[in-house]
Write a protein that holds these residues in place. Structure first.
Motif, short mmCIF file in Angstrom:
data_model
loop_
_atom_site.label_atom_id
_atom_site.label_comp_id
_atom_site.label_asym_id
_atom_site.label_seq_id
_atom_site.Cartn_x
_atom_site.Cartn_y
_atom_site.Cartn_z
N GLU A 14 0.86 -1.19 -0.07
CA GLU A 14 0.02 -0.17 0.01
C GLU A 14 0.89 1.31 -0.18
N ARG A 115 -2.72 2.48 7.91
CA ARG A 115 -4.07 3.27 7.95
C ARG A 115 -3.62 4.72 7.66
N SER A 118 -2.98 5.62 4.05
CA SER A 118 -4.28 5.50 3.65
C SER A 118 -4.98 7.17 3.91
N GLN A 119 -5.01 7.44 4.82
CA GLN A 119 -5.65 8.64 5.30
C GLN A 119 -5.10 9.79 4.68
N LEU A 121 -3.42 9.63 1.64
CA LEU A 121 -3.84 9.72 0.30
C LEU A 121 -5.15 10.16 0.15
N GLU A 122 -6.27 9.80 1.20
CA GLU A 122 -7.59 10.20 0.91
C GLU A 122 -7.56 11.86 0.81
N GLN A 123 -6.74 12.29 1.45
CA GLN A 123 -6.87 13.86 2.07
C GLN A 123 -6.19 14.56 0.79
N SER A 125 -5.86 13.22 -2.57
CA SER A 125 -6.53 12.62 -3.91
C SER A 125 -8.03 13.70 -3.97
N SER A 127 -11.83 14.35 -4.93
CA SER A 127 -13.02 13.52 -4.81
C SER A 127 -13.54 12.78 -5.69
N GLU A 128 -14.32 11.72 -5.54
CA GLU A 128 -14.82 10.97 -6.74
C GLU A 128 -15.66 11.58 -7.79
N SER A 132 -11.22 15.54 -12.67
CA SER A 132 -9.81 15.80 -12.30
C SER A 132 -9.10 16.47 -13.27
#
Length: 133
Positions: A14, A115, A118-119, A121-123, A125, A127-128, A132
């Motif tokens: 990861e 973990r 991953s947090q 990366l979420e911050q 990246s 939003s879905e 982009s």
């Protein structure tokens, strides 16, 4: 032991950009950062990656020694052997308990690092739902 290896394998899969962990300091969930904990997650990542082959080699050398380590001392009395066996069993039990504690701690640290990565990366990246561009 297996949990430790699974956790390090997951971390290695990861964490694609370990440099994202620079300047990010560990903290326990729901607690303030540890005082005196001056190592960031990048340093911990490097340490955890360095420890894994040492643990693997250590296991291999213990297995090799147990296969080749035969006792050629046949003239000792059975009482001495029984006492020696009991002491060895007690020492082995003590060391295995210590090893289990260390591996549990390393597994927990590895999972927490994964973990947190991953947090991060979420911050960073997008939003879905948003384009982009």
């Amino acid at each position: 032991m297996e949990q430790y290896f699974l956790a390090t394998q997951k971390m290695e899969q990861e964490v694609m950009f370990p440099s994202l962990l620079r300047g990010v300091f560990p903290q326990q969930e729901g607690a303030a950062p540890v005082a005196g904990g001056h190592t960031d997650l990048y340093e911990r990542y490097q340490l955890l990656k360095a420890i894994k082959p040492v643990v693997e080699r250590g296991l291999a050398s213990v297995t090799d020694q147990s296969l080749t380590g035969t006792d050629g001392n046949t003239d000792a009395s059975s009482d001495d052997n029984d006492t020696m066996d009991a002491q060895l069993e007690e020492r082995l039990s003590h060391h295995l308990a210590g090893l289990q504690q260390v591996l549990t701690h390393l597994t927990r640290d590895t999972n927490a690092l994964t973990r947190r990565y991953s947090q991060i990366l979420e911050q960073i990246s997008p939003s879905e739902g948003q384009p982009s561009w």
